[in-house]
Motif scaffolding. Structure first.
Motif, PDB file in Angstrom:
ATOM      1  N   ARG A 193       0.819  -1.220   0.000  1.00  6.55           N
ATOM      2  CA  ARG A 193       0.000   0.000   0.000  1.00  6.55           C
ATOM      3  C   ARG A 193       0.850   1.266   0.000  1.00  6.55           C
ATOM      4  N   VAL A 194       2.079   1.143   0.514  1.00  6.90           N
ATOM      5  CA  VAL A 194       3.003   2.291   0.537  1.00  6.90           C
ATOM      6  C   VAL A 194       4.335   1.818  -0.046  1.00  6.90           C
ATOM      7  N   PRO A 195       4.381   1.609  -1.360  1.00  9.61           N
ATOM      8  CA  PRO A 195       5.574   0.998  -1.968  1.00  9.61           C
ATOM      9  C   PRO A 195       6.843   1.837  -1.862  1.00  9.61           C
ATOM     10  N   ASP A 196       6.694   3.157  -1.616  1.00 11.19           N
ATOM     11  CA  ASP A 196       7.893   3.996  -1.515  1.00 11.19           C
ATOM     12  C   ASP A 196       8.337   4.220  -0.067  1.00 11.19           C
ATOM     13  N   MET A 197       7.775   3.461   0.865  1.00  6.97           N
ATOM     14  CA  MET A 197       8.214   3.566   2.265  1.00  6.97           C
ATOM     15  C   MET A 197       9.677   3.113   2.387  1.00  6.97           C
ATOM     16  N   LYS A 198      10.316   3.545   3.478  1.00 10.73           N
ATOM     17  CA  LYS A 198      11.723   3.194   3.702  1.00 10.73           C
ATOM     18  C   LYS A 198      11.892   2.598   5.091  1.00 10.73           C
ATOM     19  N   GLU A 199      12.903   1.747   5.214  1.00 12.04           N
ATOM     20  CA  GLU A 199      13.291   1.200   6.509  1.00 12.04           C
ATOM     21  C   GLU A 199      14.606   1.861   6.925  1.00 12.04           C
ATOM     22  N   LEU A 200      14.573   2.563   8.054  1.00  9.84           N
ATOM     23  CA  LEU A 200      15.765   3.297   8.485  1.00  9.84           C
ATOM     24  C   LEU A 200      16.553   2.603   9.588  1.00  9.84           C
ATOM     25  N   ALA A 201      15.933   1.669  10.289  1.00  6.69           N
ATOM     26  CA  ALA A 201      16.648   0.979  11.367  1.00  6.69           C
ATOM     27  C   ALA A 201      16.091  -0.421  11.525  1.00  6.69           C
ATOM     28  N   SER A 202      16.969  -1.339  11.909  1.00  8.60           N
ATOM     29  CA  SER A 202      16.613  -2.748  12.081  1.00  8.60           C
ATOM     30  C   SER A 202      17.345  -3.296  13.294  1.00  8.60           C
ATOM     31  N   ASN A 203      16.807  -4.368  13.883  1.00 11.75           N
ATOM     32  CA  ASN A 203      17.500  -5.027  14.998  1.00 11.75           C
ATOM     33  C   ASN A 203      18.930  -5.394  14.624  1.00 11.75           C
ATOM     34  N   GLN A 204      19.111  -5.804  13.365  1.00 12.73           N
ATOM     35  CA  GLN A 204      20.416  -6.276  12.937  1.00 12.73           C
ATOM     36  C   GLN A 204      21.481  -5.186  13.018  1.00 12.73           C
ATOM     37  N   ASP A 205      21.040  -3.918  12.978  1.00  8.45           N
ATOM     38  CA  ASP A 205      21.986  -2.806  13.089  1.00  8.45           C
ATOM     39  C   ASP A 205      22.703  -2.803  14.441  1.00  8.45           C
ATOM     40  N   PHE A 206      22.093  -3.423  15.435  1.00  3.44           N
ATOM     41  CA  PHE A 206      22.616  -3.350  16.802  1.00  3.44           C
ATOM     42  C   PHE A 206      23.175  -4.689  17.301  1.00  3.44           C
ATOM     43  N   TYR A 207      23.092  -5.709  16.448  1.00  2.00           N
ATOM     44  CA  TYR A 207      23.567  -7.044  16.821  1.00  2.00           C
ATOM     45  C   TYR A 207      25.078  -7.153  16.633  1.00  2.00           C
TER      46      TYR A 207
END
Length: 325
Positions: A193-207
């Motif tokens: 529904r929002v194909p241009d959304m972005k992911e800025l942070a993930s759990n993996q960034d802190f692992y």
């Protein structure tokens, strides 16, 4: 999936279903091997594998296994003396930190949480003053706070809009909010529904410095009175974790059948996890990494107001029992 993440104290009555016995002939200590779990891949897979691979039979144990809707209810059952072992998500770790149970091992690590934003927002810093929806006191709340801290910001730099998970989906989809702290598979609903959304942070960034862990827990009294039984439980779980890490496809099939769940849903959850081996977890225990993870959660629980004075991890994680199993 959603209630498992909730860190707010659960006062609902204990509900247990699907009680059944697994494996071979009963032995004297089988009556004490009562195990609770949540009906999702990370928490059910180890039990499904233990049944399939006859790991309990090898120990001469016939466990009684019961499904629960979330972690806090399992720990409530432990307090009532009707459950000795369980599997909980990160949101319920405040209960062992409050002395209500012992963490006896780490099960796996979740990588499904994200900070997502609308098109035109390119960094966490761009969220300053913006509306961000979040289910408060959840792993979505945690990932948001961690991302803000990493960017040199605090929760006070954004407009936090508390909402339940389903409302986050509808509010983000209708662009009523600029960002959200939320998780998969809910993000799978948003993306088309929002194909241009972005992911800025993930759990993996802190692992691995900070990790959103599922853990094995035990009733305080069983740890004190029958440490050998705890080691037996952990020995089976460690073998099951090793099998899962080496045979993910087969583990997904076994767990799908165990849960009587849709295969695609089980697979999506499975592939959003970090499956650890017993050796990796032994090493993480010995070098203090697990205690660091638990300390990070303690700090978050204090910030959320969940626990005023949490116990230090050394007092509720039984590291020696885990590495000795």
């Amino acid at each position: 999936m959603l209630t498992r993440r909730n860190m707010i104290k659960t006062t609902a009555a204990i509900t247990a279903a699907n009680a059944f016995s697994i494996g071979g002939g009963a032995r004297a200590q089988s009556a004490d091997m009562t195990i609770g779990y949540i009906a999702d891949f990370p928490n059910a897979s180890v039990l499904a594998i233990a049944e399939d691979q006859k790991l309990w039979e090898a120990e001469g144990i016939t466990p009684s296994v019961k499904v629960f809707t979330n972690g806090p209810i399992q720990i409530q059952a432990m307090g009532a003396g009707s459950l000795n072992f369980g599997t909980i998500g990160p949101g319920a770790l405040w209960l062992p930190a409050s002395g209500r149970a012992k963490v006896i091992g780490v099960n796996d690590i979740g990588f499904s949480d994200r900070v997502i934003v609308q098109s035109g927002i390119n960094s966490i810093a761009d969220l300053k003053g913006k509306k961000v929806g979040v289910p408060q006191g959840t792993s979505g709340d945690m990932i948001l706070r961690m991302a803000l801290t990493k960017a040199g910001m605090t929760i006070g730099d954004i407009q936090v809009v508390p909402m339940d998970p389903a409302t986050v989906v509808s509010a983000f989809t209708s662009k009523q909010i600029d960002g959200a702290g939320i998780w998969y598979p809910l993000i799978d609903t948003i993306k088309p529904r929002v194909p241009d959304m972005k992911e800025l942070a993930s759990n993996q960034d802190f692992y691995p410095q900070t990790s959103f862990i599922n853990t094995f827990v035990a009733r305080n009294e069983i740890v004190q009175e029958n440490p050998d039984l705890v080691k037996t439980f952990l020995r089976v779980m460690k073998k099951a974790m090793d099998y899962r890490a080496a045979n993910l496809e087969r583990s997904i099939q076994i767990t799908t059948a165990f849960l009587n769940a849709p295969a695609d849903a089980t697979e999506k959850v499975a592939r959003s996890r970090k499956m650890l081996t017993a050796k990796e977890l032994d090493d993480f225990t010995k070098d203090g990494t697990v205690n660091k993870w638990l300390s990070d959660f303690n700090k978050m629980f204090q910030e959320f107001g969940t626990v005023k004075d949490p116990l230090p991890p050394e007092q509720f994680y039984t590291a020696d029992l885990f590495t000795g199993a």
